[in-house]
Design a protein around this motif. Structure first.
Motif, PDB file in Angstrom:
ATOM      1  N   CYS A 102      -1.617  37.511 -15.547  1.00 39.18           N
ATOM      2  CA  CYS A 102      -0.936  37.404 -16.829  1.00 39.18           C
ATOM      3  C   CYS A 102      -1.898  36.719 -17.791  1.00 39.18           C
ATOM      4  N   SER A 103      -2.530  37.502 -18.654  1.00 42.08           N
ATOM      5  CA  SER A 103      -3.483  36.957 -19.613  1.00 42.08           C
ATOM      6  C   SER A 103      -2.721  36.468 -20.845  1.00 42.08           C
ATOM      7  N   PRO A 104      -3.395  35.866 -21.812  1.00 33.71           N
ATOM      8  CA  PRO A 104      -2.695  35.491 -23.048  1.00 33.71           C
ATOM      9  C   PRO A 104      -2.144  36.684 -23.822  1.00 33.71           C
ATOM     10  N   TYR A 105      -2.556  37.897 -23.455  1.00 34.02           N
ATOM     11  CA  TYR A 105      -2.176  39.076 -24.224  1.00 34.02           C
ATOM     12  C   TYR A 105      -1.184  39.986 -23.521  1.00 34.02           C
ATOM     13  N   GLN A 106      -1.237  40.049 -22.182  1.00 29.93           N
ATOM     14  CA  GLN A 106      -0.460  41.073 -21.496  1.00 29.93           C
ATOM     15  C   GLN A 106      -0.429  40.818 -19.993  1.00 29.93           C
ATOM     16  N   GLN A 107       0.493  41.526 -19.334  1.00 34.46           N
ATOM     17  CA  GLN A 107       0.569  41.515 -17.881  1.00 34.46           C
ATOM     18  C   GLN A 107      -0.289  42.659 -17.356  1.00 34.46           C
ATOM     19  N   ILE A 108      -1.201  42.346 -16.445  1.00 31.48           N
ATOM     20  CA  ILE A 108      -2.138  43.330 -15.900  1.00 31.48           C
ATOM     21  C   ILE A 108      -1.848  43.493 -14.415  1.00 31.48           C
ATOM     22  N   GLU A 109      -1.753  44.733 -13.962  1.00 35.06           N
ATOM     23  CA  GLU A 109      -1.520  44.998 -12.545  1.00 35.06           C
ATOM     24  C   GLU A 109      -2.431  46.124 -12.070  1.00 35.06           C
ATOM     25  N   ILE A 110      -2.926  45.968 -10.862  1.00 33.29           N
ATOM     26  CA  ILE A 110      -3.676  47.013 -10.173  1.00 33.29           C
ATOM     27  C   ILE A 110      -2.918  47.326  -8.893  1.00 33.29           C
ATOM     28  N   GLY A 111      -2.492  48.570  -8.752  1.00 35.76           N
ATOM     29  CA  GLY A 111      -1.813  49.004  -7.539  1.00 35.76           C
ATOM     30  C   GLY A 111      -2.589  50.126  -6.874  1.00 35.76           C
ATOM     31  N   GLU A 112      -2.069  50.577  -5.751  1.00 35.03           N
ATOM     32  CA  GLU A 112      -2.716  51.677  -5.034  1.00 35.03           C
ATOM     33  C   GLU A 112      -1.654  52.477  -4.306  1.00 35.03           C
ATOM     34  N   SER A 113      -1.789  53.801  -4.369  1.00 37.19           N
ATOM     35  CA  SER A 113      -0.908  54.673  -3.596  1.00 37.19           C
ATOM     36  C   SER A 113      -1.736  55.764  -2.951  1.00 37.19           C
ATOM     37  N   ALA A 114      -1.163  56.394  -1.938  1.00 36.98           N
ATOM     38  CA  ALA A 114      -1.890  57.446  -1.232  1.00 36.98           C
ATOM     39  C   ALA A 114      -2.183  58.626  -2.150  1.00 36.98           C
ATOM     40  N   HIS A 115      -1.279  58.916  -3.074  1.00 30.16           N
ATOM     41  CA  HIS A 115      -1.450  60.091  -3.928  1.00 30.16           C
ATOM     42  C   HIS A 115      -2.359  59.821  -5.122  1.00 30.16           C
ATOM     43  N   PHE A 116      -2.189  58.682  -5.790  1.00 27.48           N
ATOM     44  CA  PHE A 116      -2.911  58.416  -7.036  1.00 27.48           C
ATOM     45  C   PHE A 116      -4.118  57.508  -6.865  1.00 27.48           C
ATOM     46  N   GLY A 117      -4.322  56.943  -5.678  1.00 29.56           N
ATOM     47  CA  GLY A 117      -5.407  55.988  -5.517  1.00 29.56           C
ATOM     48  C   GLY A 117      -5.107  54.720  -6.296  1.00 29.56           C
ATOM     49  N   ARG A 118      -6.136  54.095  -6.856  1.00 33.65           N
ATOM     50  CA  ARG A 118      -5.940  52.877  -7.645  1.00 33.65           C
ATOM     51  C   ARG A 118      -5.225  53.214  -8.957  1.00 33.65           C
ATOM     52  N   ILE A 119      -4.290  52.348  -9.339  1.00 32.44           N
ATOM     53  CA  ILE A 119      -3.467  52.553 -10.531  1.00 32.44           C
ATOM     54  C   ILE A 119      -3.582  51.313 -11.407  1.00 32.44           C
ATOM     55  N   PHE A 120      -3.868  51.517 -12.679  1.00 33.50           N
ATOM     56  CA  PHE A 120      -4.068  50.432 -13.640  1.00 33.50           C
ATOM     57  C   PHE A 120      -2.894  50.426 -14.609  1.00 33.50           C
ATOM     58  N   ARG A 121      -2.231  49.252 -14.727  1.00 32.46           N
ATOM     59  CA  ARG A 121      -1.023  49.151 -15.536  1.00 32.46           C
ATOM     60  C   ARG A 121      -1.081  47.923 -16.435  1.00 32.46           C
ATOM     61  N   LEU A 122      -0.662  48.088 -17.689  1.00 37.33           N
ATOM     62  CA  LEU A 122      -0.568  46.993 -18.652  1.00 37.33           C
ATOM     63  C   LEU A 122       0.863  46.896 -19.171  1.00 37.33           C
ATOM     64  N   ASP A 123       1.453  45.717 -19.054  1.00 37.59           N
ATOM     65  CA  ASP A 123       2.814  45.493 -19.548  1.00 37.59           C
ATOM     66  C   ASP A 123       3.764  46.602 -19.107  1.00 37.59           C
ATOM     67  N   GLY A 124       3.627  47.013 -17.856  1.00 41.16           N
ATOM     68  CA  GLY A 124       4.513  48.026 -17.321  1.00 41.16           C
ATOM     69  C   GLY A 124       4.188  49.449 -17.711  1.00 41.16           C
ATOM     70  N   ARG A 125       3.051  49.679 -18.364  1.00 39.86           N
ATOM     71  CA  ARG A 125       2.653  51.025 -18.774  1.00 39.86           C
ATOM     72  C   ARG A 125       1.451  51.455 -17.946  1.00 39.86           C
ATOM     73  N   VAL A 126       1.561  52.575 -17.268  1.00 39.19           N
ATOM     74  CA  VAL A 126       0.423  53.086 -16.512  1.00 39.19           C
ATOM     75  C   VAL A 126      -0.627  53.585 -17.494  1.00 39.19           C
ATOM     76  N   MET A 127      -1.804  52.995 -17.425  1.00 38.99           N
ATOM     77  CA  MET A 127      -2.913  53.381 -18.286  1.00 38.99           C
ATOM     78  C   MET A 127      -3.749  54.494 -17.662  1.00 38.99           C
ATOM     79  N   SER A 128      -4.068  54.334 -16.377  1.00 36.59           N
ATOM     80  CA  SER A 128      -4.941  55.310 -15.734  1.00 36.59           C
ATOM     81  C   SER A 128      -4.831  55.172 -14.228  1.00 36.59           C
ATOM     82  N   THR A 129      -5.189  56.249 -13.530  1.00 36.95           N
ATOM     83  CA  THR A 129      -5.250  56.225 -12.075  1.00 36.95           C
ATOM     84  C   THR A 129      -6.523  56.939 -11.633  1.00 36.95           C
TER      85      THR A 129
END
Length: 324
Positions: free
Chosen positions: A54-81
C-alpha cells in the motif's frame, strides 16, 4: 466485499468465502472480480497472491494463476498479465511507430510494469525512452515479479536508452513542455480515465493539450479508451477531447482476455493519419526493423482492419465528436 458501483471496483474474495465457490478455490487461492458496469464483471480465479503493498498513492498487488501467469493489479483494477499484456502494449506502440517510420524518442506516462517500454525499445531507431511513473513502488515490484511482462526493460543495469522519472505524470509533462523537451511518441499507459483514478487529470483537456505540447513535429500518442460497449460515454468523452486537440484521431479495438471485454485504444496525431496507412508500407517498415516475425498480435495486414468496426461500435466512436 463492496457492492458493484459501475467502476472497475474489485472484489477480493478469500477462497471459500462465497457460497458455491468452486472447491479448487478453497485451497488458499483468491478470486478477483472487476465490475465493468453494475451486474456485469470479469472474475479471474485460482489466484495466488505473491506480493502486495500500500503506497501513498494506491494498493498494489501481484498475483499468479495457471492461466494468466503473473497478474498486476492497482486499486482492484487488473492492469496487465503475463498471458496477454503484449496485446495491448503492441497495439499502443507498433501502429503509430510504424506509421511514423523513424521514432527516436518516446515518453511513457504510467507504464510502471515496463510492457510499453519493452515494445518501444524493440524499435531500432529508438534512442531514448522515458517512463514517467507516479509510484516508485510499482517499479520496484515490477522489477521483482513482472519480468514476464517487461522482458528485462526494467532491469538494473539495463538498456541505457531507458530512464525513469518518478512523479506525478501531468506535472512531469508540464516540466518537459516548459523546457521545450519533446518526444516522437507518447504512450498513456495508465489506469482508466474515471474521476476516481489517480490519472484522471491526464485525460482532462489540459492534460491532453500538455501531451500535445510534448510531441515533436510528426509525433503521435496513444491512450486507453476502456470498454466502449460497456462504457460508451467514457469513450465518447475521450474521443471528443482528443478531436478538439488533434487533427487525426483513430480509435481501434481489440480483445484482451484478462479484461473480459472488447477494449478500445485511441491513436492521435496532428501530422499522421495512422488509420490510412496502407499495409504494404507497414510491412516494409516491420521488415526493415526485423519485427515482422517477433510481434505476436500486430502485423501489416491487421493494420487497416484495426480501424474498421461493426456499425454499433462505429456509432459510439462517431458520436464522440464534440469537446467535453
Amino acid at each position: 466485499m463492496r457492492e458493484p458501483d459501475g467502476g472497475k471496483t474489485a472484489i477480493l474474495a478469500e477462497a471459500g468465502g462465497i457460497p458455491g465457490t468452486d472447491p479448487a478455490l478453497r485451497r488458499g487461492t483468491q478470486a478477483w472480480t472487476e465490475w465493468l458496469i453494475p451486474g456485469v464483471g470479469t472474475t479471474l480465479g485460482e489466484i495466488t497472491l505473491l506480493a502486495a503493498a500500500c503506497s501513498p498513492y494506491q494498493q498494489i498487488e501481484i498475483g499468479e494463476s495457471a492461466h494468466f501467469g503473473r497478474i498486476f493489479r492497482l486499486d482492484g483494477r487488473v492492469m496487465s498479465t503475463e498471458a496477454d499484456a503484449w496485446i495491448q502494449h503492441e497495439l499502443m506502440v507498433a501502429p503509430m511507430a510504424a506509421t511514423h517510420g523513424a521514432p527516436r524518442s518516446a515518453l511513457v506516462v504510467g507504464g510502471g510494469d515496463g510492457g510499453s517500454a519493452f515494445e518501444l525499445l524493440r524499435i531500432p531507431t529508438m534512442r531514448e525512452v522515458v517512463v514517467a511513473e507516479l509510484d516508485g513502488e510499482v517499479v520496484r515490484l515490477a522489477r521483482e515479479w513482472l519480468r514476464g511482462i517487461h522482458q528485462g526493460a526494467l532491469d538494473e543495469p539495463g538498456d541505457p536508452r531507458l530512464s525513469l522519472a518518478i512523479g506525478e505524470g501531468l506535472g512531469l509533462m508540464e516540466a518537459f513542455a516548459r523546457a521545450g523537451r519533446q518526444f516522437d511518441l507518447i504512450v498513456y499507459d495508465l489506469t482508466e480515465a474515471d474521476d476516481g483514478s489517480p490519472a484522471a487529470a491526464l485525460f482532462s483537456p489540459h492534460g491532453l493539450h500538455t501531451a500535445r505540447r510534448c510531441l515533436a513535429p510528426g509525433g503521435a500518442m496513444s491512450l486507453h479508451l476502456g470498454p466502449p460497449l460497456h462504457r460508451p460515454e467514457t469513450a465518447r468523452r475521450l474521443l471528443a477531447r482528443l478531436r478538439h486537440v488533434f487533427r487525426h484521431v483513430a480509435p481501434l479495438t481489440t480483445f484482451v482476455p484478462a479484461y473480459g471485454a472488447l477494449w478500445g485504444i485511441a491513436l492521435a496525431s496532428d501530422a499522421l493519419d495512422i488509420a490510412a496507412q496502407p499495409a504494404d508500407k507497414i510491412a516494409a517498415r516491420l521488415q526493415q526493423w526485423q519485427l515482422e516475425h517477433k510481434l505476436r498480435a500486430y502485423h501489416a495486414h491487421l493494420h487497416p482492419a484495426l480501424f474498421v468496426h461493426p456499425r454499433h461500435v462505429q456509432a459510439i466512436f462517431d458520436s464522440g465528436s464534440r469537446p467535453a
